[in-house]
Each structure stands twice: as C-alpha cells, then as structure tokens.
Design a protein around this motif. Sequence first.
Motif, PDB file in Angstrom:
ATOM      1  N   LYS A 186      -2.744 -11.595   7.169  1.00 36.91           N
ATOM      2  CA  LYS A 186      -4.044 -12.264   7.039  1.00 36.91           C
ATOM      3  C   LYS A 186      -5.133 -11.310   6.545  1.00 36.91           C
ATOM      4  CE  LYS A 186      -3.046 -15.588  10.736  1.00 36.91           C
ATOM      5  NZ  LYS A 186      -3.428 -16.054  12.110  1.00 36.91           N
ATOM      6  N   MET A 187      -4.814 -10.020   6.503  1.00 35.34           N
ATOM      7  CA  MET A 187      -5.808  -9.047   6.055  1.00 35.34           C
ATOM      8  C   MET A 187      -5.942  -9.085   4.545  1.00 35.34           C
ATOM      9  SD  MET A 187      -5.055  -5.699   8.445  1.00 35.34           S
ATOM     10  CE  MET A 187      -5.256  -5.760  10.219  1.00 35.34           C
ATOM     11  N   ASP A 188      -7.135  -8.731   4.082  1.00 32.35           N
ATOM     12  CA  ASP A 188      -7.414  -8.687   2.645  1.00 32.35           C
ATOM     13  C   ASP A 188      -7.046  -7.306   2.123  1.00 32.35           C
ATOM     14  OD1 ASP A 188      -8.334  -8.764   0.079  1.00 32.35           O
ATOM     15  OD2 ASP A 188     -10.406  -9.305   0.594  1.00 32.35           O
ATOM     16  N   ARG A 189      -6.033  -7.262   1.259  1.00 39.22           N
ATOM     17  CA  ARG A 189      -5.597  -5.959   0.731  1.00 39.22           C
ATOM     18  C   ARG A 189      -6.734  -5.218   0.059  1.00 39.22           C
ATOM     19  NH1 ARG A 189      -3.867  -3.640  -3.944  1.00 39.22           N
ATOM     20  NH2 ARG A 189      -2.141  -2.119  -3.796  1.00 39.22           N
ATOM     21  N   ASN A 190      -7.672  -5.944  -0.540  1.00 35.44           N
ATOM     22  CA  ASN A 190      -8.777  -5.319  -1.276  1.00 35.44           C
ATOM     23  C   ASN A 190      -9.681  -4.491  -0.358  1.00 35.44           C
ATOM     24  OD1 ASN A 190      -7.967  -6.443  -3.722  1.00 35.44           O
ATOM     25  ND2 ASN A 190      -9.105  -8.348  -3.338  1.00 35.44           N
ATOM     26  N   THR A 191      -9.601  -4.774   0.953  1.00 40.77           N
ATOM     27  CA  THR A 191     -10.401  -3.991   1.909  1.00 40.77           C
ATOM     28  C   THR A 191      -9.956  -2.540   1.911  1.00 40.77           C
ATOM     29  OG1 THR A 191     -10.607  -5.941   3.320  1.00 40.77           O
ATOM     30  CG2 THR A 191     -11.102  -3.824   4.338  1.00 40.77           C
ATOM     31  N   PHE A 192      -8.705  -2.303   1.554  1.00 39.53           N
ATOM     32  CA  PHE A 192      -8.148  -0.954   1.639  1.00 39.53           C
ATOM     33  C   PHE A 192      -7.878  -0.341   0.265  1.00 39.53           C
ATOM     34  CE2 PHE A 192      -6.660  -3.709   5.094  1.00 39.53           C
ATOM     35  CZ  PHE A 192      -7.276  -3.082   6.166  1.00 39.53           C
ATOM     36  N   THR A 193      -8.367  -0.992  -0.810  1.00 40.51           N
ATOM     37  CA  THR A 193      -8.163  -0.458  -2.159  1.00 40.51           C
ATOM     38  C   THR A 193      -9.482  -0.455  -2.918  1.00 40.51           C
ATOM     39  OG1 THR A 193      -7.607  -2.667  -2.990  1.00 40.51           O
ATOM     40  CG2 THR A 193      -5.781  -1.272  -2.265  1.00 40.51           C
ATOM     41  N   ASP A 194      -9.565   0.375  -3.957  1.00 35.96           N
ATOM     42  CA  ASP A 194     -10.772   0.427  -4.774  1.00 35.96           C
ATOM     43  C   ASP A 194     -10.655  -0.576  -5.922  1.00 35.96           C
ATOM     44  OD1 ASP A 194      -9.053   1.550  -6.659  1.00 35.96           O
ATOM     45  OD2 ASP A 194      -9.729   3.608  -6.294  1.00 35.96           O
ATOM     46  N   SER A 195     -11.617  -0.513  -6.852  1.00 33.64           N
ATOM     47  CA  SER A 195     -11.643  -1.472  -7.958  1.00 33.64           C
ATOM     48  C   SER A 195     -10.443  -1.335  -8.881  1.00 33.64           C
ATOM     49  CB  SER A 195     -12.926  -1.287  -8.763  1.00 33.64           C
ATOM     50  OG  SER A 195     -13.034   0.056  -9.243  1.00 33.64           O
ATOM     51  N   ASN A 196      -9.763  -0.185  -8.825  1.00 25.93           N
ATOM     52  CA  ASN A 196      -8.586   0.022  -9.662  1.00 25.93           C
ATOM     53  C   ASN A 196      -7.289  -0.311  -8.922  1.00 25.93           C
ATOM     54  OD1 ASN A 196     -10.064   1.008 -11.914  1.00 25.93           O
ATOM     55  ND2 ASN A 196     -10.279   2.991 -10.877  1.00 25.93           N
ATOM     56  N   GLY A 197      -7.436  -0.822  -7.705  1.00 27.08           N
ATOM     57  CA  GLY A 197      -6.252  -1.194  -6.936  1.00 27.08           C
ATOM     58  C   GLY A 197      -5.598  -0.045  -6.198  1.00 27.08           C
ATOM     59  N   LYS A 198      -6.244   1.150  -6.221  1.00 24.98           N
ATOM     60  CA  LYS A 198      -5.677   2.283  -5.530  1.00 24.98           C
ATOM     61  C   LYS A 198      -6.167   2.306  -4.079  1.00 24.98           C
ATOM     62  CE  LYS A 198      -5.150   5.260  -9.575  1.00 24.98           C
ATOM     63  NZ  LYS A 198      -5.493   6.591 -10.169  1.00 24.98           N
ATOM     64  N   ALA A 199      -5.317   2.799  -3.172  1.00 26.29           N
ATOM     65  CA  ALA A 199      -5.677   2.854  -1.764  1.00 26.29           C
ATOM     66  C   ALA A 199      -6.884   3.765  -1.542  1.00 26.29           C
ATOM     67  CB  ALA A 199      -4.491   3.354  -0.938  1.00 26.29           C
ATOM     68  N   ILE A 200      -7.784   3.314  -0.680  1.00 29.15           N
ATOM     69  CA  ILE A 200      -8.968   4.117  -0.338  1.00 29.15           C
ATOM     70  C   ILE A 200      -8.584   5.158   0.717  1.00 29.15           C
ATOM     71  CG2 ILE A 200     -11.285   4.054   0.636  1.00 29.15           C
ATOM     72  CD1 ILE A 200     -11.507   1.183  -0.380  1.00 29.15           C
ATOM     73  N   ASN A 201      -8.882   6.425   0.461  1.00 29.87           N
ATOM     74  CA  ASN A 201      -8.573   7.485   1.429  1.00 29.87           C
ATOM     75  C   ASN A 201      -9.682   7.624   2.452  1.00 29.87           C
ATOM     76  OD1 ASN A 201      -6.162   8.078   0.153  1.00 29.87           O
ATOM     77  ND2 ASN A 201      -7.133   9.495  -1.283  1.00 29.87           N
ATOM     78  N   LEU A 206       0.837  -1.201   0.000  1.00 30.94           N
ATOM     79  CA  LEU A 206       0.000   0.000   0.000  1.00 30.94           C
ATOM     80  C   LEU A 206       0.869   1.246   0.000  1.00 30.94           C
ATOM     81  CD1 LEU A 206      -2.655  -0.944   2.723  1.00 30.94           C
ATOM     82  CD2 LEU A 206      -3.076  -0.728   0.257  1.00 30.94           C
ATOM     83  N   PRO A 207       0.422   2.316  -0.652  1.00 34.24           N
ATOM     84  CA  PRO A 207       1.172   3.572  -0.582  1.00 34.24           C
ATOM     85  C   PRO A 207       0.957   4.231   0.787  1.00 34.24           C
ATOM     86  CG  PRO A 207      -0.865   3.923  -1.776  1.00 34.24           C
ATOM     87  CD  PRO A 207      -0.790   2.433  -1.505  1.00 34.24           C
ATOM     88  N   GLN A 208       1.851   5.139   1.139  1.00 35.56           N
ATOM     89  CA  GLN A 208       1.679   5.865   2.383  1.00 35.56           C
ATOM     90  C   GLN A 208       0.406   6.703   2.306  1.00 35.56           C
ATOM     91  OE1 GLN A 208       5.026   8.313   3.347  1.00 35.56           O
ATOM     92  NE2 GLN A 208       4.284   8.848   5.387  1.00 35.56           N
ATOM     93  N   GLY A 209      -0.382   6.707   3.370  1.00 38.78           N
ATOM     94  CA  GLY A 209      -1.623   7.469   3.365  1.00 38.78           C
ATOM     95  C   GLY A 209      -2.605   6.974   4.408  1.00 38.78           C
TER      96      GLY A 209
END
Length: 462
Positions: free
Chosen positions: A447-462, A412-415
Amino acid sequence: MRSAPDILDSILAHRPVSTILETLWTGGYQAFLAGGAVRDALLGIAPVDVDILTNALPEDLARLFAGHDPKYVGKSFAVTLVNKVEVATCRPADKKAVEAGLVFPATDLGRRDLTINSMAWDPETRTLADPFGGQTDIENGTIRFTRDPFDRIEEDPVRMVRACRFAARFGFKIEPDAFDAIRAQAYKITVQGAADRIQREIVKAMAMDKPSHFFNLLHDTGLLVHILPSLDRCYDLDGGPHHGETVFEHNLLVGDALPASMPILRLAGFLHDTGKKDALEIKEGRNTFPGHQKCTRAMMNDLERLRFSKKDMDYIYALVRGHMRPLKADTSAKAVRRLLAMLDDLNLSYQDFLRMRIADKKGNLNPVKKPYSLGDIRLRLGKILDALNAQTPFNVNSLDITGSAIQQILDLPQGPAIGKVKALLFEQVLDDPSLNTKQTLEDLVRKMDRNTFTDSNGKAIN
C-alpha cells in the motif's frame, strides 16, 4: 568484636601469606604485614587484601620465590606479586627520615600517604610499628597525612582524593592542617597520568554506605571542580519548584539511593542531572530545566577525561538519557511499548531504568513529593512485564518481514530506503502489535507509494 592481634593472626592461617613470611625470615630478611590490613584490623574489620612489607629487593624476591612465578608489578614503588600476594620492597629513606634517625620499617612507613595506612605488624613478635600515631588517629576518628602534608601531596596528588575517600568511608574528620593543605594544593589533581587512579578512587567510593560524603568532601576541599566539574557546578543551583533541594543535593540523594553492588549505575545516579546547568531556563522567576536529560556533553567530557571505558560511558549515557521517560499508573500500553523501544535503542535494561526511576523519585526533599511505595513499583513493573509477555517487537529487526521482501515488493535496490520502510512499519507495529505478521506487513508495504522512497529519476533516496 575480635581484637586486632586476633584478626592479624588469622591472616597467617592463609598458607600463601605464612609461606612468604617464613621464606623471607629464613632468608635473613625482615617482613611485616603493612598498610590497609593493619588499619582494617585495628578497626575490627577483616582485611580483604594483604600487603607484605620487606627489606628484600625485587631481585632477592625473584630468587627466593623462583618456583612461585613471581611478577614484578611496581610502578611508583617496587611491588612483586607472589602467589597473588603483594610483597612491597621498602622505599629508600628520604633526607628527613635520615635526619630523624628513622630505620626500617619506619623509613618506608614515613613515605606512605596517611597515618592510618602507615603502620606495620610484626607477626614474629606480635608488635605494632606505629611511628606516626596511626592507631591514635583511628581511635580519634582523624585523617592525617604522614609527616608533612605538603610533602606527601607533592609526591602524589592523588593522595588528596584518597584522604577524602577514607574520611568518608570511616566517618572520620580530616585534620585541619591536612584539610588546609588539600585546599591549597587541590589544583595539582589535574596532573597528567593520574586519571586512571582517580577513576579507581571514585569507583571504590561507590561501595560506601553513602558516597555522598565523599563528593561533599571533594567539593569542600576544592577537588571536585578539577575532577567532575559537571557535578561541582550544580552546587548552588536551585532545583526548581518541584524540588526542596539544590541540583547538587538531588544528585547526591539519588546516588546514595542506588545499590552499592552496582558502582557504575550508582555513579550515573550522582551525575544524572548534571545537564540541568546547561538546560536552565527561568520562567516566572523559577528555575526550569527542559530537556536536561539531553545535555550530556559536560558529563561525558568528564568521564572521558577520567578514562572510563566506552562500555561504562555508554551505560551512564543511556541511564541519563532515559531517566526522564514517564511511567505512571495511567501510562497506556502503547506508551509502555514505546518506552521499551527507547530502552532497546539505548541498550538499557528495564530493570536498571526502574532502579534509576525509583532512586530519582526518592531523592527529593519537597514534602509534597513522595517516593514510590512497593505497590507503585509493582504496578509499573507489571505494565512492563505485560508488554514483554505480549512478545511485542521493540526494534525494527524484530519485524516479521525481511529486507529482501520489501525490495521485491517496491522494486527498490538494497540501501537506506529499505531501512526507512522498516522504520515506518515499526511505528505502526508499536501502535498495534497484532500487525506484526508476515502477511500483514507485506500487505502494508504494497500500500506504500514507491515514489516516497525514490527521486524524480526513479532512483532510491539515500
């Protein structure tokens, strides 16, 4: 008890005071001890502050005390600080004083607020100048304005608040004409530029044995609705089935139960339940106040209007927001950890939280409700200390994992997404402090799902 002359003579033993007086006398000026020092001496109290009254002008004082770094600090009237002692230049005589044939120091004393503050002591002749009966008013336990009350209030509306404070401090009664004048002129306390001085009067009142007398007088005179309307509106508000007193009375009982050495904490006690007016709900014919600790807007508006510092306002806010958090004999270790996490978030010490809880419990006239016993307090303190000794983290910054480690594991990017991961980890650690190790936390992140913190384009959710 030492006599007033003995107390006043003892002031002269302080070299700065005696030096100032002698310098003024040598220069051909009159000089007296005046105001609060004389009042306190007549009450048998050793004065804390010493004021000198003189007919020397500020420019004379600057010349006489040139080697003592004199500082002119007068605002409403001329005051010069000499070696940290206030030296007041007499105010010009007003028309009524001239017509009455008054001369110095009576001309200046006649412009002061209350008769008990309008006396002067001549250390040379050891005589009291008391042209307005201040000594008799002290003996009779009376608060009275000097000369015409309407004139004194017109000159400075804050004098109304001072009258209430001195009456409460000494257990005196406000003389009927003075009381009626305050009632008639109470609206003038909203005058611009007085907020800082009103605030100081409130803070000074916190040092009394029972500041509740001060707030009762402010209400009875009609001043409180202009100064702290959030508190005044609670006056006739029934406290509900769990209380044997009104919300106003409860606030006053709690404030009185807090230590005089901590004025802002004590003020928070007097204001802690003012949000009940906004939270009021009536169920089965009885008042209830769900979430009242969150209703802080009216209180904070009052504090801001009175120009309390941000530090003091934040502290009072934290005390009010946190005071309802339960801490009982059967409170679980997990709940205690969550309590401490809340206090950490509010930047509030557990000691002040407990002080407020103890006072809140004590300030209840319902005979079924009992204050905490010493054993009750020790039990609750023990629960808190056990949690602290376990070195449980009480904020996300105490987690044994870095943001960069989370970034690397989840790519994930910093944010803000990193903060969300930390918040999830913190919740788990509060439930089980043993999880707070670097290896365990990194395993939990994996164990966390990376998709929980990203949108459909794979970018981190702010």
